[in-house]
Motif scaffolding. Structure first.
Motif, PDB file in Angstrom:
ATOM      1  N   LEU A  48     -13.788  -7.878  26.903  1.00  0.00           N
ATOM      2  CA  LEU A  48     -12.721  -7.170  25.991  1.00  0.00           C
ATOM      3  C   LEU A  48     -11.272  -7.180  26.575  1.00  0.00           C
ATOM      4  O   LEU A  48     -11.101  -6.858  27.593  1.00  0.00           O
ATOM      5  CB  LEU A  48     -12.880  -5.848  25.492  1.00  0.00           C
ATOM      6  N   VAL A  49     -10.108  -7.377  25.736  1.00  0.00           N
ATOM      7  CA  VAL A  49      -8.878  -7.436  25.809  1.00  0.00           C
ATOM      8  C   VAL A  49      -8.438  -6.498  24.680  1.00  0.00           C
ATOM      9  O   VAL A  49      -8.592  -6.875  23.522  1.00  0.00           O
ATOM     10  CB  VAL A  49      -8.146  -8.477  25.869  1.00  0.00           C
ATOM     11  N   CYS A  50      -8.450  -4.992  24.858  1.00  0.00           N
ATOM     12  CA  CYS A  50      -7.998  -4.149  24.028  1.00  0.00           C
ATOM     13  C   CYS A  50      -6.558  -3.989  23.590  1.00  0.00           C
ATOM     14  O   CYS A  50      -5.747  -3.945  24.319  1.00  0.00           O
ATOM     15  CB  CYS A  50      -8.814  -2.759  24.406  1.00  0.00           C
ATOM     16  N   GLU A  51      -6.266  -3.704  22.269  1.00  0.00           N
ATOM     17  CA  GLU A  51      -5.111  -3.283  21.649  1.00  0.00           C
ATOM     18  C   GLU A  51      -5.092  -1.692  21.396  1.00  0.00           C
ATOM     19  O   GLU A  51      -5.865  -1.591  20.456  1.00  0.00           O
ATOM     20  CB  GLU A  51      -4.612  -4.160  20.862  1.00  0.00           C
ATOM     21  N   GLN A  52      -4.278  -1.013  21.753  1.00  0.00           N
ATOM     22  CA  GLN A  52      -4.052   0.232  21.151  1.00  0.00           C
ATOM     23  C   GLN A  52      -2.786   0.636  21.326  1.00  0.00           C
ATOM     24  O   GLN A  52      -2.170   0.767  22.573  1.00  0.00           O
ATOM     25  CB  GLN A  52      -5.028   1.303  22.329  1.00  0.00           C
ATOM     26  N   THR A  53      -2.365   1.198  20.348  1.00  0.00           N
ATOM     27  CA  THR A  53      -0.892   1.769  20.258  1.00  0.00           C
ATOM     28  C   THR A  53      -0.884   3.151  20.609  1.00  0.00           C
ATOM     29  O   THR A  53       0.427   3.607  20.592  1.00  0.00           O
ATOM     30  CB  THR A  53      -0.069   1.354  18.939  1.00  0.00           C
ATOM     31  N   HIS A  54      -1.609   3.993  20.495  1.00  0.00           N
ATOM     32  CA  HIS A  54      -1.489   5.389  20.781  1.00  0.00           C
ATOM     33  C   HIS A  54      -1.789   5.882  22.233  1.00  0.00           C
ATOM     34  O   HIS A  54      -2.741   5.297  22.676  1.00  0.00           O
ATOM     35  CB  HIS A  54      -2.703   6.247  19.979  1.00  0.00           C
ATOM     36  N   LYS A  55      -0.721   6.229  23.013  1.00  0.00           N
ATOM     37  CA  LYS A  55      -0.614   6.556  24.253  1.00  0.00           C
ATOM     38  C   LYS A  55      -2.115   7.268  24.848  1.00  0.00           C
ATOM     39  O   LYS A  55      -2.669   6.732  25.825  1.00  0.00           O
ATOM     40  CB  LYS A  55       0.599   7.148  24.744  1.00  0.00           C
ATOM     41  N   GLY A  56      -2.463   8.151  24.400  1.00  0.00           N
ATOM     42  CA  GLY A  56      -3.619   9.066  24.568  1.00  0.00           C
ATOM     43  C   GLY A  56      -4.906   7.921  24.617  1.00  0.00           C
ATOM     44  O   GLY A  56      -5.544   8.009  25.784  1.00  0.00           O
ATOM     45  N   THR A  57      -4.873   7.541  23.521  1.00  0.00           N
ATOM     46  CA  THR A  57      -6.259   6.332  23.594  1.00  0.00           C
ATOM     47  C   THR A  57      -6.241   5.343  24.241  1.00  0.00           C
ATOM     48  O   THR A  57      -7.198   4.887  25.212  1.00  0.00           O
ATOM     49  CB  THR A  57      -6.564   6.075  22.094  1.00  0.00           C
ATOM     50  N   HIS A  58      -5.042   4.919  24.452  1.00  0.00           N
ATOM     51  CA  HIS A  58      -4.600   3.549  25.303  1.00  0.00           C
ATOM     52  C   HIS A  58      -4.935   4.152  26.888  1.00  0.00           C
ATOM     53  O   HIS A  58      -5.766   3.240  27.396  1.00  0.00           O
ATOM     54  CB  HIS A  58      -3.362   3.333  25.427  1.00  0.00           C
ATOM     55  N   ASP A  59      -4.329   5.157  27.325  1.00  0.00           N
ATOM     56  CA  ASP A  59      -4.919   5.770  28.503  1.00  0.00           C
ATOM     57  C   ASP A  59      -6.158   5.852  28.861  1.00  0.00           C
ATOM     58  O   ASP A  59      -6.756   5.633  30.150  1.00  0.00           O
ATOM     59  CB  ASP A  59      -3.908   6.841  28.896  1.00  0.00           C
TER      60      ASP A  59
END
Length: 341
Positions: A48-59
């Motif tokens: 996977l290459v993931c895209e997440q724009t919410h910082k908490g979930t991203h981290d």
């Protein structure tokens, strides 16, 4: 078919298993609006290459070893999308996802049935033949192969999810952001009642697309520095556009609720704290902003916030600050001021 009991990520993985889709090689699958969940094991971390724009979930994803960015592009064999509660955002993600797939690559989508995931899948089926549907519990899923030629409507869907200057407000925003196409009444009430003496180093916690920041810069000329904080990457990008090239401003993609506010001290902190995580009201989320403000202020500094009338923040303010008072109130909102110890 997916049970949905573990949410969108589980529904996606269960759909992939039910449809007998193979996990591709390293870096050959994307996951838009990605989040962790049962079943995301080492094989998925490789693929996977993931895209997440919410910082908490991203981290959180990055801490588990996933490759994750706030925005991705590339060419992939398989695509996963957790659908948004905003249909325009979901359709834009589907259009982007299809464009990133090789012809014949599979796109798998899932989302809550009460957020319209089923109707999104049906609409896609009107444009692309062969959409298959699954459901279970609170989740709806669908999957389809990318055709050699994408339907023309994909360009419309993608454009509808992009940032734009909103005619009703004059500000840059995009679907999916809080109050994206209007001036939030609470933020306006706060801006209208900020003390005239506000000056020096100022922080805006949960800045959104930047309405309050623009008002601060225009109406409080004594501001020497204005730091904007928001956990949503699209929000901070819009805020940057709305404050322009003002040398006093720094914009931070940061999760205030997780304590990501740096170590600088401020004369003033202002905020319209969030109190929803998804659909349910979570007052404790707003209280984390109060605690952050108390830590950020210089002794004697001032925190000014707006809240819905029913939000009981007074006890938390009394615990963290020296004193508090009500600056303004109406039938819907209250503006509170608190002085740091």
């Amino acid at each position: 078919m997916p049970t949905g009991r573990d949410g969108g990520t589980a529904a996606l993985l269960e759909t992939i298993t039910a449809a007998s889709l193979e996990i591709p090689g390293r870096g050959r699958a994307f996951f838009l609006n990605a989040s962790d969940g049962p079943g995301l094991d080492q094989s998925w971390r490789d693929a996977l290459v993931c895209e997440q724009t919410h910082k908490g979930t991203h981290d959180a994803l990055r801490a588990r070893g996933f490759e994750v960015r706030p925005q991705i592009d590339g060419t992939f064999d398989l695509g996963l999308i957790q659908l948004s509660k905003h249909k325009a955002v979901s359709f834009a993600a589907i259009a982007r996802g299809l464009a990133m797939l090789v012809p014949g690559g599979w796109l798998v989508c899932a989302g809550p049935k009460d957020a319209g995931a089923g109707s999104v899948g049906k609409r896609l089926g009107q444009e692309i033949a062969g959409v298959q549907h699954g459901h279970g519990g609170h989740q709806r899923s669908f999957w389809v192969r990318r055709p050699a030629v994408l339907p023309a409507v994909c360009a419309e869907w993608r454009a509808a999810g992009e940032p734009r200057r909103v005619e009703a407000t004059g500000f840059v925003s995009r679907p999916g952001l809080f109050a994206w196409d209007k001036i939030d009444a609470g933020s306006m009430f706060l801006a209208d009642h900020l003390p005239a003496e506000l000056r020096g180093a100022v922080a805006d916690l949960g800045c959104g697309w930047g309405y309050l920041a623009a008002r601060l810069l225009a109406e409080h000329t004594g501001i020497a520095r204005l730091d904007l904080f928001d956990a949503e990457w699209h929000a901070v990008e819009a805020a940057r556009a709305n404050v322009g090239a003002d040398a006093r401003v720094r914009v931070h993609w940061a999760d205030v609720a997780a304590g990501e506010v740096g170590s600088e001290a401020y004369n003033w902190v202002v905020s319209n704290p969030p109190f929803h995580a998804g659909v349910a009201a979570e007052p404790d989320l707003g209280r984390t902003f109060l605690g952050a403000a108390a830590r950020m202020l210089k002794p004697g500094g001032t925190f000014v916030l707006v809240a819905n009338r029913q939000m009981a923040y007074e006890r938390a303010l009394d615990a963290a600050f020296r004193e508090r008072r009500v600056i303004a109130e109406n039938p819907h909102f209250k503006v509170l001021s608190a002085t740091a110890r």
